[in-house]
Enzyme design. Structure first.
Site, PDB file in Angstrom:
ATOM      1  N   HIS A 186       2.249   5.623  56.887  1.00 16.61           N
ATOM      2  CA  HIS A 186       1.936   7.040  57.099  1.00 16.61           C
ATOM      3  C   HIS A 186       2.394   7.931  55.941  1.00 16.61           C
ATOM      4  O   HIS A 186       2.628   9.126  56.113  1.00 16.61           O
ATOM      5  CB  HIS A 186       2.579   7.522  58.406  1.00 16.61           C
ATOM      6  CG  HIS A 186       1.676   8.395  59.224  1.00 16.61           C
ATOM      7  ND1 HIS A 186       1.893   9.734  59.403  1.00 16.61           N
ATOM      8  CD2 HIS A 186       0.541   8.123  59.909  1.00 16.61           C
ATOM      9  CE1 HIS A 186       0.953  10.251  60.172  1.00 16.61           C
ATOM     10  NE2 HIS A 186       0.110   9.289  60.488  1.00 16.61           N
ATOM     11  N   HIS A 285     -10.813   4.566  59.927  1.00 17.97           N
ATOM     12  CA  HIS A 285      -9.755   5.279  60.647  1.00 17.97           C
ATOM     13  C   HIS A 285     -10.408   6.043  61.791  1.00 17.97           C
ATOM     14  O   HIS A 285     -11.438   6.685  61.610  1.00 17.97           O
ATOM     15  CB  HIS A 285      -9.082   6.242  59.668  1.00 17.97           C
ATOM     16  CG  HIS A 285      -8.014   7.095  60.244  1.00 17.97           C
ATOM     17  ND1 HIS A 285      -8.213   8.416  60.576  1.00 17.97           N
ATOM     18  CD2 HIS A 285      -6.717   6.833  60.532  1.00 17.97           C
ATOM     19  CE1 HIS A 285      -7.087   8.941  61.031  1.00 17.97           C
ATOM     20  NE2 HIS A 285      -6.160   8.003  61.025  1.00 17.97           N
TER      21      HIS A 285
END
Length: 382
Positions: A186, A285
């Site tokens: 992340h 994603h």
């Protein structure tokens, strides 16, 4: 046939939908959103819609080119996401007009099933084993977890590094050798720490390590890629094939464009084709709503170098509303043994519950991502 109306709906928990209607009654749905900036994208959708009104919806590529490049200032997350949702809706209209699924319009299916992975958390590792076991029980053969939570400092301590290794080791133990774990950093660690950590988790054979460095630092990717044998993935915060070219040249193994951010179906197809040149795989994603997932699956069925698909069903932030609340038939997203089965339903293949969307749109939302800080008060990556 002409485009007659474009509407947008802010719907909980944190999504934005758009509805494009034609004068012949054909309706297409799209999902243009930047999580935490949905209102900004909504304004951009209506700006772009000024061009679309009165035009033939089936000229998808021409409309894409105009919306993407006719403005002097172009690109970026807001404009690319607005374009993405409108592009999805135009493909939906085209499929419904021709009576065919979008994957047929993209050249036809290259597979019958799409492998899915489920998200299991990892910020707080206490319940990680139970979360993974539940996903395995549900039939999934792959999960994704956060490698780290809030980092106490920009440079990881020995304890921080050990925590990452423990998380991944635990996941591997629960999954066994026949299933996959993907590890999401992340952008929370620096490049130096990524080079330290990746070799230490290589023994657990992650399917990929996602965003080990921030997306605005592609010049650091190559050193991270070559630091270990772990495949590196990136792309949820990249918005065009030009962005992805830099990542591919750095050696990433998996590209992760988001169909609600990276120019929709049209641009994601081009990104996937570009990735083939570097022998990289596509793993879109998609921790978003039903329209984004439906669009992702259409691309997955028609893309040779597709790897695996993310979804948000049952994800932690579905409080008060979830993906299945906005579809007419929840069976559209029923996964068997961790796979989505190909459908020949026209357009995006999902029937949106318009009444539910309009009702939710009356409530709206103003979701913002959390602001994290280090122990010294400095801003931390979320």
């Amino acid at each position: 046939m002409k485009i007659e109306k474009v509407e947008t709906f802010l719907v909980p928990p944190r999504w934005l939908f758009c509805r494009v209607e034609t004068d012949e009654g054909v309706v297409g749905w799209g999902e243009p959103v930047v999580e935490g900036r949905a209102e900004s994208v909504r304004a951009a959708v209506h700006t772009l819609a000024e061009y679309l009104l009165g035009r033939d919806p089936l000229r998808i590529e021409d409309h894409w080119q105009v919306m993407a490049t006719a403005g002097f200032y172009r690109g970026g997350p807001v404009l690319s996401s607005a374009l993405a949702g409108l592009d999805q809706a135009l493909w939906d209209i085209a499929g419904k007009t021709y009576g065919a699924p979008v994957h047929a319009l993209l050249g036809g299916p290259v597979r019958d099933r799409v492998r899915m992975y489920a998200w299991v958390g990892g910020d707080e590792p206490g319940e990680l084993a139970d979360s993974i076991a539940a996903r395995v029980e549900a039939g999934f053969t792959a999960i994704k977890m956060n490698a780290v939570g809030r980092m106490p400092a920009r440079h990881a301590t020995q304890s921080d590094v050990h925590g990452v290794v423990e998380r991944v080791a635990l996941a591997r133990e629960v999954l066994g050798p026949g299933r996959d774990v993907a590890v999401d950093f992340h952008g929370r660690v620096g490049a130096a720490d990524a080079r330290r950590i990746l070799p230490l988790i290589a023994a657990f054979q992650p399917m990929f390590a996602e965003e080990p460095v921030l997306p605005d630092r592609p010049h650091l990717l190559r050193d991270v890629v070559t630091a270990s044998s772990v495949p590196v993935a990136t792309g949820e915060r990249l918005y065009s094939r030009w962005d992805f070219r830099q990542a591919l040249e750095a050696g990433v193994a998996v590209v992760q464009p988001d169909l609600s951010h990276a120019g929709g179906i049209s641009e994601t197809r081009r990104i996937a084709a570009l990735a083939e040149v570097w022998d990289a795989k596509l793993a879109p994603h998609c921790p978003l709503g039903p329209i984004a997932l439906a669009a992702s699956l259409q691309v997955a069925f028609a893309t040779p170098n597709f790897l695996i698909q993310e979804h948000s069903i049952g994800i932690h932030y579905e409080e008060g509303a979830g993906l299945l609340d906005y579809v007419m038939d929840a069976g559209t997203f029923r996964f068997t043994d961790g796979y989505a089965t190909r459908s020949d339903a026209p357009g995006l293949g999902v029937q949106i519950d318009e009444a539910a969307v309009r009702k939710a749109g009356e409530k709206g939302h103003a979701w913002r991502n959390p602001v994290w800080r280090h122990e010294d008060g400095g801003l931390a990556e979320w």
